[in-house]
Design a protein around this motif. Sequence first.
Motif, short mmCIF file in Angstrom:
data_model
loop_
_atom_site.label_atom_id
_atom_site.label_comp_id
_atom_site.label_asym_id
_atom_site.label_seq_id
_atom_site.Cartn_x
_atom_site.Cartn_y
_atom_site.Cartn_z
N SER A 14 0.84 -1.20 0.00
CA SER A 14 0.00 0.00 0.00
C SER A 14 0.87 1.25 0.00
O SER A 14 1.87 1.32 0.74
N GLU A 33 -7.26 1.39 -11.78
CA GLU A 33 -7.89 2.57 -11.19
C GLU A 33 -9.40 2.39 -11.11
O GLU A 33 -10.03 2.73 -10.11
N GLY A 38 -10.54 0.47 -8.26
CA GLY A 38 -10.33 1.11 -6.96
C GLY A 38 -9.10 0.62 -6.24
O GLY A 38 -8.95 0.83 -5.03
N VAL A 63 -5.87 1.45 -7.19
CA VAL A 63 -4.79 2.43 -7.27
C VAL A 63 -5.37 3.82 -7.44
O VAL A 63 -6.55 3.99 -7.78
N THR A 64 -4.54 4.79 -7.20
CA THR A 64 -4.90 6.17 -7.50
C THR A 64 -3.86 6.74 -8.44
O THR A 64 -2.65 6.47 -8.29
N LYS A 110 -3.54 2.08 -3.40
CA LYS A 110 -4.30 2.69 -2.33
C LYS A 110 -4.07 1.95 -1.02
O LYS A 110 -3.89 0.73 -1.01
N SER A 111 -4.13 2.68 0.06
CA SER A 111 -4.03 2.05 1.38
C SER A 111 -5.39 1.44 1.73
O SER A 111 -6.41 1.84 1.18
N THR A 115 -8.37 3.72 2.25
CA THR A 115 -8.93 4.49 1.14
C THR A 115 -9.25 3.62 -0.06
O THR A 115 -9.59 4.11 -1.11
N SER A 116 -9.13 2.31 0.12
CA SER A 116 -9.31 1.41 -1.01
C SER A 116 -10.36 0.35 -0.71
O SER A 116 -10.58 -0.01 0.44
N THR A 140 -9.92 -2.56 -1.96
CA THR A 140 -9.20 -3.77 -2.33
C THR A 140 -9.57 -4.94 -1.43
O THR A 140 -9.75 -6.06 -1.89
#
Length: 342
Positions: A24, A53, A56, A58-59, A69-70, A73-74, A76
Amino acid sequence: MNVPLYQQISDELKKNIITKKIQSGEQLPTEKELSDTYKVSRITAKRALTELEQLGMVTRTRGKGTFVKSPSTSNTALLKRVLFVIPFEGMSFGDFTQGLAPALKENDTTIFITYSNYLKENTAAQIKENFDGLVYYPMHTEDYLDVLLELSLQNFPVVLLDKQIYDLGFPCVASDNFNGGEQAAQALVSLGHERIAFVMSNEEHHPHTTRNRYLGYVKVLKESHLTFHTTLDDKNVNEDSIIHLINEEQVTALICENDLVALQTMANLQAQGIDIPNDVSIIGFDNILAASLSNPPLTTIAQDFAGIGKKAGELLVEWINTGLVPNDVKIPIQLIERNTTK
């Protein structure tokens, strides 16, 4: 079924993110770096990153790059992971992914596509560790039974495509091949044909799909009170030796186990001066691309590959979410009339 290059890149990056080989907050390779590493265009590399992306995972920030993404915030962690195993690279026997991928994506499930040797190179424990479910299209139902049995005993969700593997308890999504045989035979009977042969490949053993097509053919002939029919164990009823049936048994129509057999049979007959369809009518199965491009274009029974993939995805997600094993599903087929029947 050729897996697009961007999908191959995206799948590898997804796996590295999910298995935490890429952590992350870590930056992914740039479009140029991916392009150089995988020997693809910048457009292909960009598409791979865009897919991540959209999932959801990666940013992307202009001028800075693409970052994983962490968890805070994800989504995943919410993504389910499904492995789609097909027989071999370059397989072009219907694009199941056209239906499978959207069905999984709608349910926050990401798909990884690989080939059958994955089941040889990985244990059941490794598959369970990395994935939530498996969609498997077996070329031969006796392959990889050891790892499949172990997955079955552990109630791991596996949905089969096209062929049932008995005793393992996995649901199968397949075309209604029996009805396909019925439709092919009925079409020829309706055209007035009374001596119809079922033509097979030179393979010694014929798959369950072929046997079901054959049984549908026999059923219609019996219901139509036609006494002539060929048998599955007749070695003289294949694409290389069908000529004797036409000359000696006055056969006027052929139902072939698939389009490849039909096209080869048609070529052999045309080389002998037999006119298609004026002398002999031919019907194939599968509606591969070559069927519409042959001379004359081949009448065939079309499978809904996208529909099969979609239903398989829905069943797998249902099993993963509920823990309940779904039932088998048969997908309707369709007669495509072209110019090899008369």
